[in-house]
Write a protein that holds these residues in place. Structure first.
Motif, PDB file in Angstrom:
ATOM      1  N   LEU A  31       0.827  -1.202   0.000  1.00  0.00           N
ATOM      2  CA  LEU A  31       0.000   0.000   0.000  1.00  0.00           C
ATOM      3  C   LEU A  31       0.866   1.258   0.000  1.00  0.00           C
ATOM      4  CD1 LEU A  31      -2.778  -0.839   2.640  1.00  0.00           C
ATOM      5  CD2 LEU A  31      -3.025  -0.751   0.163  1.00  0.00           C
ATOM      6  N   PRO A  33       2.973   4.233  -0.994  1.00  0.00           N
ATOM      7  CA  PRO A  33       3.120   4.877  -2.296  1.00  0.00           C
ATOM      8  C   PRO A  33       4.580   4.965  -2.722  1.00  0.00           C
ATOM      9  CG  PRO A  33       2.239   6.441  -0.672  1.00  0.00           C
ATOM     10  CD  PRO A  33       2.550   5.170   0.053  1.00  0.00           C
ATOM     11  N   ASP A  34       4.803   5.003  -4.039  1.00  0.00           N
ATOM     12  CA  ASP A  34       6.148   5.158  -4.552  1.00  0.00           C
ATOM     13  C   ASP A  34       6.701   6.492  -4.044  1.00  0.00           C
ATOM     14  OD1 ASP A  34       8.052   3.806  -6.030  1.00  0.00           O
ATOM     15  OD2 ASP A  34       7.823   5.154  -7.727  1.00  0.00           O
ATOM     16  N   PHE A  61       8.089  -4.251  -7.709  1.00  0.00           N
ATOM     17  CA  PHE A  61       7.134  -3.761  -6.697  1.00  0.00           C
ATOM     18  C   PHE A  61       5.883  -3.173  -7.347  1.00  0.00           C
ATOM     19  CE2 PHE A  61      11.241  -3.507  -4.485  1.00  0.00           C
ATOM     20  CZ  PHE A  61      10.955  -4.286  -3.397  1.00  0.00           C
ATOM     21  N   TYR A  62       4.767  -3.386  -6.694  1.00  0.00           N
ATOM     22  CA  TYR A  62       3.513  -2.759  -7.099  1.00  0.00           C
ATOM     23  C   TYR A  62       3.067  -1.863  -5.943  1.00  0.00           C
ATOM     24  CZ  TYR A  62       3.733  -6.191 -10.768  1.00  0.00           C
ATOM     25  OH  TYR A  62       4.158  -6.931 -11.841  1.00  0.00           O
ATOM     26  N   PRO A  63       3.477  -0.607  -5.966  1.00  0.00           N
ATOM     27  CA  PRO A  63       3.219   0.270  -4.822  1.00  0.00           C
ATOM     28  C   PRO A  63       1.827   0.891  -4.874  1.00  0.00           C
ATOM     29  CG  PRO A  63       4.569   1.418  -6.450  1.00  0.00           C
ATOM     30  CD  PRO A  63       4.252   0.054  -7.018  1.00  0.00           C
ATOM     31  N   GLY A  64       1.495   1.605  -3.797  1.00  0.00           N
ATOM     32  CA  GLY A  64       0.293   2.434  -3.787  1.00  0.00           C
ATOM     33  C   GLY A  64      -1.024   1.677  -3.809  1.00  0.00           C
ATOM     34  N   GLY A  65      -0.998   0.401  -3.408  1.00  0.00           N
ATOM     35  CA  GLY A  65      -2.258  -0.335  -3.335  1.00  0.00           C
ATOM     36  C   GLY A  65      -2.864  -0.652  -4.693  1.00  0.00           C
ATOM     37  N   THR A  66      -2.046  -0.616  -5.764  1.00  0.00           N
ATOM     38  CA  THR A  66      -2.604  -0.881  -7.090  1.00  0.00           C
ATOM     39  C   THR A  66      -3.054  -2.326  -7.239  1.00  0.00           C
ATOM     40  OG1 THR A  66      -0.321  -1.089  -7.814  1.00  0.00           O
ATOM     41  CG2 THR A  66      -1.460   0.910  -8.420  1.00  0.00           C
ATOM     42  N   LEU A 189     -10.678   1.706   4.841  1.00  0.00           N
ATOM     43  CA  LEU A 189      -9.736   2.780   5.180  1.00  0.00           C
ATOM     44  C   LEU A 189      -9.907   3.971   4.238  1.00  0.00           C
ATOM     45  CD1 LEU A 189      -7.341   3.735   6.861  1.00  0.00           C
ATOM     46  CD2 LEU A 189      -5.828   2.436   5.362  1.00  0.00           C
ATOM     47  N   SER A 190     -10.249   3.655   2.977  1.00  0.00           N
ATOM     48  CA  SER A 190     -10.342   4.732   1.987  1.00  0.00           C
ATOM     49  C   SER A 190     -11.490   5.699   2.280  1.00  0.00           C
ATOM     50  CB  SER A 190     -10.486   4.147   0.581  1.00  0.00           C
ATOM     51  OG  SER A 190     -11.593   3.289   0.527  1.00  0.00           O
ATOM     52  N   LEU A 214      -2.808  10.608   6.964  1.00  0.00           N
ATOM     53  CA  LEU A 214      -4.112  10.500   6.316  1.00  0.00           C
ATOM     54  C   LEU A 214      -5.009  11.685   6.645  1.00  0.00           C
ATOM     55  CD1 LEU A 214      -4.639   6.652   6.759  1.00  0.00           C
ATOM     56  CD2 LEU A 214      -3.405   7.904   4.991  1.00  0.00           C
TER      57      LEU A 214
ATOM     58  N   ILE B 205      -1.425  10.280  -1.842  1.00  0.00           N
ATOM     59  CA  ILE B 205      -1.929   9.135  -1.072  1.00  0.00           C
ATOM     60  C   ILE B 205      -2.829   8.271  -1.956  1.00  0.00           C
ATOM     61  CG2 ILE B 205      -3.230   8.444   0.968  1.00  0.00           C
ATOM     62  CD1 ILE B 205      -2.467  11.079   2.213  1.00  0.00           C
ATOM     63  N   PRO B 206      -2.526   6.969  -2.045  1.00  0.00           N
ATOM     64  CA  PRO B 206      -3.342   6.089  -2.870  1.00  0.00           C
ATOM     65  C   PRO B 206      -4.771   5.998  -2.331  1.00  0.00           C
ATOM     66  CG  PRO B 206      -1.411   4.932  -1.993  1.00  0.00           C
ATOM     67  CD  PRO B 206      -1.441   6.271  -1.363  1.00  0.00           C
ATOM     68  N   LYS B 207      -5.681   5.642  -3.217  1.00  0.00           N
ATOM     69  CA  LYS B 207      -7.080   5.507  -2.819  1.00  0.00           C
ATOM     70  C   LYS B 207      -7.236   4.501  -1.683  1.00  0.00           C
ATOM     71  CE  LYS B 207     -11.752   5.072  -4.535  1.00  0.00           C
ATOM     72  NZ  LYS B 207     -12.129   4.945  -3.151  1.00  0.00           N
ATOM     73  N   ALA B 208      -6.456   3.420  -1.758  1.00  0.00           N
ATOM     74  CA  ALA B 208      -6.557   2.374  -0.740  1.00  0.00           C
ATOM     75  C   ALA B 208      -6.241   2.894   0.658  1.00  0.00           C
ATOM     76  CB  ALA B 208      -5.628   1.216  -1.083  1.00  0.00           C
ATOM     77  N   LEU B 209      -5.499   3.991   0.741  1.00  0.00           N
ATOM     78  CA  LEU B 209      -5.170   4.560   2.050  1.00  0.00           C
ATOM     79  C   LEU B 209      -6.025   5.780   2.368  1.00  0.00           C
ATOM     80  CD1 LEU B 209      -1.262   4.371   2.063  1.00  0.00           C
ATOM     81  CD2 LEU B 209      -2.843   3.042   3.439  1.00  0.00           C
ATOM     82  N   GLY B 210      -7.047   6.012   1.571  1.00  0.00           N
ATOM     83  CA  GLY B 210      -7.930   7.126   1.870  1.00  0.00           C
ATOM     84  C   GLY B 210      -7.631   8.373   1.063  1.00  0.00           C
TER      85      GLY B 210
END
Lengths: 341, 293
Positions: A31, A33-34, A61-66, A189-190, A214, B205-210
């Protein structure tokens, strides 16, 4: 002429490292991010491994929850689409229940207690995960999760009925919210920040770094100083992929990634301290609980933990061992206190 | 209270806090005696197609602005110019992290002073708790937009170069509050430059983290629209920040190809567009590696 050409070819072959035919590429999702500290460390570790194994082991790596959330990543690992991921310990509870044990409510009263237990128990949890078919390099602290509220809740009873974020699929949060008589609002969480902004929820839980990164602090005004849950994460690699790596190369990967894990583990504590200061600067007020309130919290945690040991299928022997370590540590600490006086 | 309305001969320039912004210069360096000189200098800088010349020449320009501010420390227009010049130079040309932190601190400081000099209700609001700060920013009126933008740009630069500091991580929310206010008061200001910074903030911030990357995409697209497509920086950032965050290779490559095919020469944008093209080439070169193909 032929000889010159051959010599040149040999020279070229010596200069250009050619990856071995059995090169292994590990596809890892996270999750983070890069460009984050976390990803920078992971990429540096991957570079070191690639260099030391002459390219036999590399990482993608696949960062950022992609690749989706923890459960989606776990599914993709099962079908071989991914080889590993970075998880919250709770997300691997299905495959190795015991690795959630540190997250029992109020298990630890301080980071010193965490250290006393982790230095003795981490290795067993790593072994439990290994037995379940996942290789890991140790645990990375997420830190104590605290409660943040939009309006003041000085005492334990003031929390009653408030709308609390319940992370989707989180049994520990569910039991805790029930025992604390909060009103659960299940959200991913989103959706947490939006939930705070619209008033859908007014109580959230997480470590200070989460509350800062966040941007929860833009809506919450108070933090209760009770370390409700200890959170930790890990890098896990499916054995199916791990076993494809030659034994000598596995040692190299272990060496590099264990070092990275320790570094991130230690850094997390400093980050949470700094994040706590940043929260203060943004106007979030820390509510110091009275002794009476603390006792109410502890009673609630005892009820919740008893229920969770059963529900999560934790090893009773493990729980008792941790309790014994903590009892010993607390006796020693209070003896030291008495001695100091 | 003094209002400020710096006349920028050239639009859409200062994309401070972006990765490749430009020596901006809005020439608010318009003190009566030096006005013509600095306006001409600014235009020359912005129309330069050799970034290296600007990299080497800019420090002298920064010193000039420092000197002018020292002589007239409460002049909002000079402070706005100072904030933006330091912000743009730092984000566009400074690689050494320690130097970047020093220069960014000055950008932030000039920006705060510019806002305070322009609207004295805002003096010191950056020290307030977030909720009070947000209220104060929400009360800033339209005539203070240039100073408000300068404060946001200087602060964004400081946040950008202090990413390892949790206070800076938290301050992103304050920069966002400022840029939202700028966009609400005058979205055309600098052809939508506020949207570029909002796009950047929403693509972290990626969508998965809000996070809300889709909002980031809309912000960047609005910036492209408002510059009528002439400003290539917004497109490069849409590719490098948003498209990479959501792993959309098709969008990434398409945008960058468009940027490379475009003519970088545009009044006031030549320098930033030239730098945007260089970055587009770097992003394309390492796309296979990033996207794993």
């Amino acid at each position: 002429m032929v000889r010159v050409t051959t010599a040149a070819l040999i020279a070229a072959a010596l200069l250009i490292p050619v990856p071995a035919a059995d090169a292994v590429e590990l596809k890892i999702a996270t999750l983070a991010p890069d460009g984050s500290y976390w990803m920078n460390e992971a990429r540096a570790a991957a570079d070191e491994v690639a260099e030391r194994t002459s390219g036999r082991v590399s990482f993608r790596f696949y960062p950022g929850g992609t690749m989706g959330d923890d459960s989606a990543v776990l599914r993709k690992m099962r079908i071989g689409q991914l080889h590993g991921g970075v998880f919250l310990a709770g997300s691997l509870g299905q495959v190795a229940p015991d690795i959630q044990v540190y997250s029992l409510p109020l298990l630890f009263a301080s980071y010193d207690e965490v250290d006393a237990v982790r230095s003795r128990v981490d290795a067993d949890l790593v072994a439990a995960l290994d037995a379940a078919g996942y290789h890991t390099f140790g645990f990375i602290e997420g830190g104590f999760a605290y409660l943040y509220t939009t309006s003041k809740a000085a005492g334990f009873d003031d929390l009653k009925g408030r709308k609390a974020w319940l992370p989707e699929g989180d049994p520990i949060g569910r039991v805790l919210i029930k025992e604390a008589s909060l009103s659960p609002v299940p959200l991913g969480l989103s959706d947490v920040l939006t939930g705070l902004q619209t008033g859908l929820i007014d109580v959230v839980t997480g470590p200070p770094v989460g509350a800062v990164a966040l941007q929860w602090f833009t809506k919450v005004r108070y933090m209760v100083d009770v370390p409700v849950i200890y959170t930790h994460g890990l890098v896990a690699i499916a054995d199916r992929a791990w076993d494809r790596i030659a034994p000598a190369d596995r040692e190299i990967v272990d060496d590099v990634f264990s070092r990275m894990t320790r570094k991130l583990d230690q850094r997390a504590r400093e980050d949470n301290r700094a994040a706590l200061r940043a929260l203060g600067k943004q106007g979030v007020e820390v509510i110091t609980t009275s002794d009476a309130t603390k006792r109410q919290w502890q009673a609630m945690a005892a009820r919740a933990s008893a229920a969770l040991v059963q529900e999560l299928d934790l090893s009773r022997a493990l729980v008792e061992r941790i309790d014994a370590i903590l009892d010993g540590y607390r006796r020693e600490a209070s003896a030291d206190d008495a001695g100091a006086r | 209270m003094r209002s400020s309305s710096p006349r920028c001969p050239t639009p859409a320039v200062v994309l401070a806090a972006t990765l490749l912004p430009v020596l901006a210069g809005c020439s608010a360096v318009v003190s009566s005696t030096t006005g013509r000189l600095t306006e001409g200098l600014t235009a020359a800088v912005l129309d330069q197609n050799d970034p290296e010349t600007v990299r080497q020449g800019a420090p002298a320009y920064l010193l000039l602005v420092d000197g002018l501010i020292a002589g007239d420390p409460d002049d909002p227009e000079l402070l706005i110019a100072g904030a933006q010049l330091y912000a743009s130079y730092t984000t566009g040309f400074v690689d050494d992290p320690e130097r970047a932190k020093r220069l960014a601190e000055r950008a932030r400081d000039y920006g705060w002073r510019a806002l305070c000099a322009s609207d004295d209700d805002t003096c010191g609001v950056w020290e307030l708790p977030f909720a009070d700060f947000e209220r104060a920013v929400g009360a800033v009126g339209p005539k203070h937009v240039p100073a408000l933008f300068a404060a946001g740009a200087g602060w964004a630069t400081w946040v950008q170069v202090n990413r390892d500091d949790w206070v800076a991580v938290a301050d992103k929310a304050r920069v966002e509050a400022i840029m939202k206010r700028v966009a609400a008061l005058d979205e055309d200001f600098r052809e939508g430059a506020a949207y570029v910074i909002l796009g950047l903030l929403n693509s972290i911030i990626p969508k998965a983290l809000g996070g809300n990357p889709e909002q980031g995409r809309r912000d960047f697209e609005r910036a492209v629209e408002l510059s009528r497509g002439r400003d290539l920086t917004a497109k490069v950032l849409l590719a490098g920040e948003y498209a990479r965050l959501v792993f959309d290779r098709e969008l990434h490559d398409r945008l960058l190809e468009e940027v490379l095919a475009a003519d970088p020469e545009a009044p006031g944008l030549t320098l930033s567009n030239t730098m945007a093209q260089a970055r587009a080439r770097r992003l394309l070169a390492d796309a296979d590696d990033y996207f794993g193909e």
